[in-house]
Design a protein around this motif. Sequence first.
Motif, PDB file in Angstrom:
ATOM      1  N   LYS A 273       0.822  -1.215   0.000  1.00  0.00           N
ATOM      2  CA  LYS A 273       0.000   0.000   0.000  1.00  0.00           C
ATOM      3  C   LYS A 273       0.855   1.263   0.000  1.00  0.00           C
ATOM      4  CE  LYS A 273      -4.086  -2.049   1.102  1.00  0.00           C
ATOM      5  NZ  LYS A 273      -4.174  -3.329   0.562  1.00  0.00           N
TER       6      LYS A 273
ATOM      7  N   PHE B 101      -2.329  -8.497  -9.409  1.00  0.00           N
ATOM      8  CA  PHE B 101      -3.069  -7.258  -9.159  1.00  0.00           C
ATOM      9  C   PHE B 101      -2.157  -6.216  -8.502  1.00  0.00           C
ATOM     10  CE2 PHE B 101      -5.755  -4.696  -6.240  1.00  0.00           C
ATOM     11  CZ  PHE B 101      -6.435  -3.977  -7.211  1.00  0.00           C
TER      12      PHE B 101
ATOM     13  N   GLU C  95      -5.799   2.219  -4.680  1.00  0.00           N
ATOM     14  CA  GLU C  95      -6.793   1.152  -4.479  1.00  0.00           C
ATOM     15  C   GLU C  95      -8.165   1.696  -4.087  1.00  0.00           C
ATOM     16  OE1 GLU C  95      -6.215  -1.890  -1.648  1.00  0.00           O
ATOM     17  OE2 GLU C  95      -4.953  -3.078  -2.958  1.00  0.00           O
TER      18      GLU C  95
ATOM     19  N   THR D   5     -11.690   1.046  -5.944  1.00  0.00           N
ATOM     20  CA  THR D   5     -12.850   0.412  -5.299  1.00  0.00           C
ATOM     21  C   THR D   5     -14.071   1.334  -5.339  1.00  0.00           C
ATOM     22  OG1 THR D   5     -11.400  -0.880  -3.886  1.00  0.00           O
ATOM     23  CG2 THR D   5     -13.678  -0.680  -3.173  1.00  0.00           C
TER      24      THR D   5
ATOM     25  N   ALA E   1     -21.692  -2.153  -7.538  1.00  0.00           N
ATOM     26  CA  ALA E   1     -21.592  -3.556  -7.112  1.00  0.00           C
ATOM     27  C   ALA E   1     -21.670  -3.661  -5.599  1.00  0.00           C
ATOM     28  CB  ALA E   1     -20.280  -4.161  -7.615  1.00  0.00           C
ATOM     29  N   ILE E   2     -21.035  -2.716  -4.902  1.00  0.00           N
ATOM     30  CA  ILE E   2     -21.089  -2.734  -3.432  1.00  0.00           C
ATOM     31  C   ILE E   2     -22.537  -2.504  -2.975  1.00  0.00           C
ATOM     32  CG2 ILE E   2     -20.256  -1.640  -1.308  1.00  0.00           C
ATOM     33  CD1 ILE E   2     -17.681  -0.874  -2.891  1.00  0.00           C
TER      34      ILE E   2
ATOM     35  N   HIS F   6     -24.547  -5.639  -3.378  1.00  0.00           N
ATOM     36  CA  HIS F   6     -24.239  -6.590  -2.302  1.00  0.00           C
ATOM     37  C   HIS F   6     -24.948  -6.167  -1.014  1.00  0.00           C
ATOM     38  CE1 HIS F   6     -21.811  -9.639  -0.206  1.00  0.00           C
ATOM     39  NE2 HIS F   6     -21.863  -8.793   0.803  1.00  0.00           N
TER      40      HIS F   6
ATOM     41  N   LYS G 241     -28.639  -7.121  -1.162  1.00  0.00           N
ATOM     42  CA  LYS G 241     -28.783  -8.583  -1.046  1.00  0.00           C
ATOM     43  C   LYS G 241     -28.594  -9.001   0.416  1.00  0.00           C
ATOM     44  CE  LYS G 241     -25.664 -11.296  -2.802  1.00  0.00           C
ATOM     45  NZ  LYS G 241     -24.543 -11.567  -3.689  1.00  0.00           N
TER      46      LYS G 241
ATOM     47  N   LEU H  83     -29.589 -11.313   5.376  1.00  0.00           N
ATOM     48  CA  LEU H  83     -29.010 -11.289   6.730  1.00  0.00           C
ATOM     49  C   LEU H  83     -29.338  -9.935   7.372  1.00  0.00           C
ATOM     50  CD1 LEU H  83     -25.395 -12.561   5.710  1.00  0.00           C
ATOM     51  CD2 LEU H  83     -27.324 -13.998   6.361  1.00  0.00           C
TER      52      LEU H  83
ATOM     53  N   ALA I  53     -19.839 -15.815   1.445  1.00  0.00           N
ATOM     54  CA  ALA I  53     -20.999 -14.956   1.718  1.00  0.00           C
ATOM     55  C   ALA I  53     -20.646 -13.464   1.634  1.00  0.00           C
ATOM     56  CB  ALA I  53     -21.560 -15.282   3.104  1.00  0.00           C
ATOM     57  N   HIS I  54     -19.351 -13.156   1.564  1.00  0.00           N
ATOM     58  CA  HIS I  54     -18.937 -11.751   1.592  1.00  0.00           C
ATOM     59  C   HIS I  54     -18.267 -11.264   0.322  1.00  0.00           C
ATOM     60  CE1 HIS I  54     -19.717 -12.558   5.836  1.00  0.00           C
ATOM     61  NE2 HIS I  54     -19.956 -11.263   5.927  1.00  0.00           N
ATOM     62  N   VAL I  55     -18.264 -12.119  -0.725  1.00  0.00           N
ATOM     63  CA  VAL I  55     -17.631 -11.709  -1.982  1.00  0.00           C
ATOM     64  C   VAL I  55     -18.567 -10.751  -2.719  1.00  0.00           C
ATOM     65  CG1 VAL I  55     -16.782 -12.465  -4.235  1.00  0.00           C
ATOM     66  CG2 VAL I  55     -16.300 -13.840  -2.196  1.00  0.00           C
ATOM     67  N   VAL I  56     -18.128  -9.517  -2.908  1.00  0.00           N
ATOM     68  CA  VAL I  56     -18.883  -8.536  -3.696  1.00  0.00           C
ATOM     69  C   VAL I  56     -18.610  -8.785  -5.180  1.00  0.00           C
ATOM     70  CG1 VAL I  56     -19.126  -6.065  -4.231  1.00  0.00           C
ATOM     71  CG2 VAL I  56     -18.815  -6.818  -1.860  1.00  0.00           C
ATOM     72  N   GLU I  57     -17.337  -8.968  -5.488  1.00  0.00           N
ATOM     73  CA  GLU I  57     -16.910  -9.199  -6.874  1.00  0.00           C
ATOM     74  C   GLU I  57     -15.611  -9.995  -6.860  1.00  0.00           C
ATOM     75  OE1 GLU I  57     -18.014  -5.724  -9.975  1.00  0.00           O
ATOM     76  OE2 GLU I  57     -16.452  -5.224  -8.544  1.00  0.00           O
TER      77      GLU I  57
ATOM     78  N   LEU J  73     -13.215  -8.547  -3.963  1.00  0.00           N
ATOM     79  CA  LEU J  73     -13.681  -7.415  -3.177  1.00  0.00           C
ATOM     80  C   LEU J  73     -14.583  -8.016  -2.096  1.00  0.00           C
ATOM     81  CD1 LEU J  73     -13.494  -4.328  -3.099  1.00  0.00           C
ATOM     82  CD2 LEU J  73     -15.578  -4.232  -4.468  1.00  0.00           C
TER      83      LEU J  73
ATOM     84  N   TYR K 246     -16.832  -7.775   1.408  1.00  0.00           N
ATOM     85  CA  TYR K 246     -17.620  -6.853   2.222  1.00  0.00           C
ATOM     86  C   TYR K 246     -17.269  -7.023   3.703  1.00  0.00           C
ATOM     87  CZ  TYR K 246     -21.306  -3.609   3.314  1.00  0.00           C
ATOM     88  OH  TYR K 246     -21.977  -2.487   3.735  1.00  0.00           O
ATOM     89  N   ILE K 247     -17.145  -5.911   4.409  1.00  0.00           N
ATOM     90  CA  ILE K 247     -16.797  -5.932   5.828  1.00  0.00           C
ATOM     91  C   ILE K 247     -18.037  -5.568   6.648  1.00  0.00           C
ATOM     92  CG2 ILE K 247     -15.308  -4.940   7.620  1.00  0.00           C
ATOM     93  CD1 ILE K 247     -13.851  -6.713   5.456  1.00  0.00           C
TER      94      ILE K 247
ATOM     95  N   THR L 106     -15.318  -2.208   2.211  1.00  0.00           N
ATOM     96  CA  THR L 106     -14.803  -3.437   1.594  1.00  0.00           C
ATOM     97  C   THR L 106     -13.280  -3.453   1.707  1.00  0.00           C
ATOM     98  OG1 THR L 106     -14.446  -2.420  -0.570  1.00  0.00           O
ATOM     99  CG2 THR L 106     -16.623  -3.379  -0.168  1.00  0.00           C
TER     100      THR L 106
ATOM    101  N   LEU M  48      -9.873  -5.320  -0.671  1.00  0.00           N
ATOM    102  CA  LEU M  48      -9.429  -6.166  -1.779  1.00  0.00           C
ATOM    103  C   LEU M  48      -8.505  -7.232  -1.206  1.00  0.00           C
ATOM    104  CD1 LEU M  48      -8.812  -3.314  -4.319  1.00  0.00           C
ATOM    105  CD2 LEU M  48     -10.175  -5.342  -4.832  1.00  0.00           C
TER     106      LEU M  48
END
Lengths: 203, 478
Positions: A107, A156, A167, A171, A177-178, A181, A184, A189, B15-19, B27, B29-30, B166, B168
């Motif tokens: 990083k 990557f 990064e 993101t 996409a986030i 998610h 969903k 949940l 269960a936490h894979v966004v992409e 990516l 998810y937290i 999120t 990476l």
Amino acid sequence: MKQVSTIHGRAIPLGLKNVDTDVIIPAHWLKTVSREGLGKGAFETIRQAPGNPFDVEDFAGAPILIAGDNFGCGSSREHAAWAMLDMGLTAVIAPSFSDIFSGNAFKNGILAVELPQEQVDRLLEVAREHPITIDLENQVVTTPFQDRFAFAIDPFRKHCLLNGLDEIGLTLERDAAIGTHERKRAASLPWLDAPTNKRREPA
Amino acid sequence: MPTNPRTLYEKIWDAHVVERQEDGTCLIYIDRHLVHEVTSPQAFEALRIAGRKVRRPDLTLAVPDHNLPTTPRTAPDGSRLPIADKQSAAQLAALEANAPAFGIDYIDAVAPEQGIVHVVGPEQGFSLPGTTIVCGDSHTAAHGGIGALAFGIGTSEVEHVLATQTLLLRPSKTMEVRVEGELGPGVTPKDLILHIIGVIGTAGGTGHVIEYRGRVFEEMSVEGRLTVCNMSIEGGARAGLIAPDDTVFRYLNGRPYSPSGEAWEKAVAWWRSLATDEGATFDKSVVIDAADVEPTVSWGTSPEDVVAIGGSVPSPESFTDPSKQEAARKSLDYMGLAPGTPLEEVEVENIFIGSCTNSRIEDLRAAAEILKGRTKASNVRWAIAVPGSGLVKRQAEAEGLDRIFTDAGFEWREPGCSACLAMNPDKVPPGERCASTSNRNFVGRQGPGARTHLLSPAMAAAAAVTGRLTDVRKLMGE
């Protein structure tokens, strides 16, 4: 992030195994709210010993450090990477790295190059007198002699380093996409959302 | 739809894979982000400079712990006492200002819920099974004890999570540490994890997430599981996990941030489905016989430098690896120990009971049981007990444990990280030894020149009573 491609220069032949992050930067240096100025405290306990490799004049401002197994083990403090950058280090070569340190190094544009112990031993020998080159594009470490040591790197991370990509910026472009998610997750949940409002409810 | 058998880790990960990118980077998810004062100021500053917000303040909880003095924090009139160390005060003030500025829930230094972030998370029900939990602190691994995928992150990642919720990441390899049989009397979860690290080494789990398996863990309290998972990082693993079960559900039910009512029932049903499937495989497997685990102490400056209390300081020549021989020589020199010295002859001047590894109510009870009716030896100069949180402290006081500690010559302190890493005024003087329930015996960890011996709370209490490292079993049942 700054672009990284080739690193060439003297390498400090430290060689020690299990260099932990408390050794890289002791806890009393962590009280800062800035990323700057930590080089003064870098490797403090090692530098207190007379004749340590950091004291050798030839290695002043050297961009590379060569260490033993499990470099950067211990705490998650990114101050370790900041301290190394502040003293001019932009690459570490070692047989293995702790997971958290190698992430923190990346990083900050510090290359963490993993090579087998016997190649590291050879570089420790060469480094005493000669410079070393790390070529990220071609993933190879070379010396002024015949040595050519290929290394692996996460594709990557390589892409980000070569192109100086941020990064977080990348993101943030995945916002849709986030969001998908999150919707969903809220449906399947639902107990995971907004937990922190509850502590403030009257008892 | 039938799926391949999966491990607990793989189920939480999936269960936490966004992409998923083509190169395998995901990516992720937290669900929960814990923030403390040391590793966050640069992250908040960067957000401010870039004009970015915190994406999910509702999933973020901030609490100060590392810098806080463990002496009283309020004057008799209830006003807050100033913090003498200017830099510590500035860092604490930064978190106190940043949290509300970014809309984050903040537990302040004098709130009854304040404590070490890894004690507070599970205690508040903020940490839940099956969640991804991060914090800018490597001992975040602790929360694996309730069945969460929890790991430490650097400050750049703290910033990444604040901005995007999120990270990476590439999937880790899986590692099973299976413990067979039962632990003997006087052998605690701390002894077990020290023994495990001795077996696998400090890099044994690098690149892996460990799942601890076996009846020992099923029968272990939540506090014990948190202790075991906490030190996964000392074995090189970024995270350690134990399958969530009724013990965990009972522990979490009714806690302030835990779900309730219908949501609770739904959550428990999902949590039950997370256990590793029959037939799932691990990339690496280590089997430990519980009968081999004795009360364990460290002798060197790496958490893998451990030996059963009945043993002796090893000779550097006893190691086959030349670099380990060299490391052992340096360690013994720093520790001021001669090879062949029986551990039980090593005198200690300082006792520290606390840290995110061992500061929960059960730890304090175990130490108090040994200290009851006894006092510290005359050569023990400084002995402190530092509860992991204000709520642990209250509970201990309600049970009268504070009196047992103070009657034995201990100081009874306010919650915080304290002498584990000596960022606050609690330091071990140069050249002195400390029997410590913390997690790291690194050079200078408890103060410049300090010599740390890691052990369990009961063993620390035994060392306080005799003034030297002692097999606690000799003081039990008397």
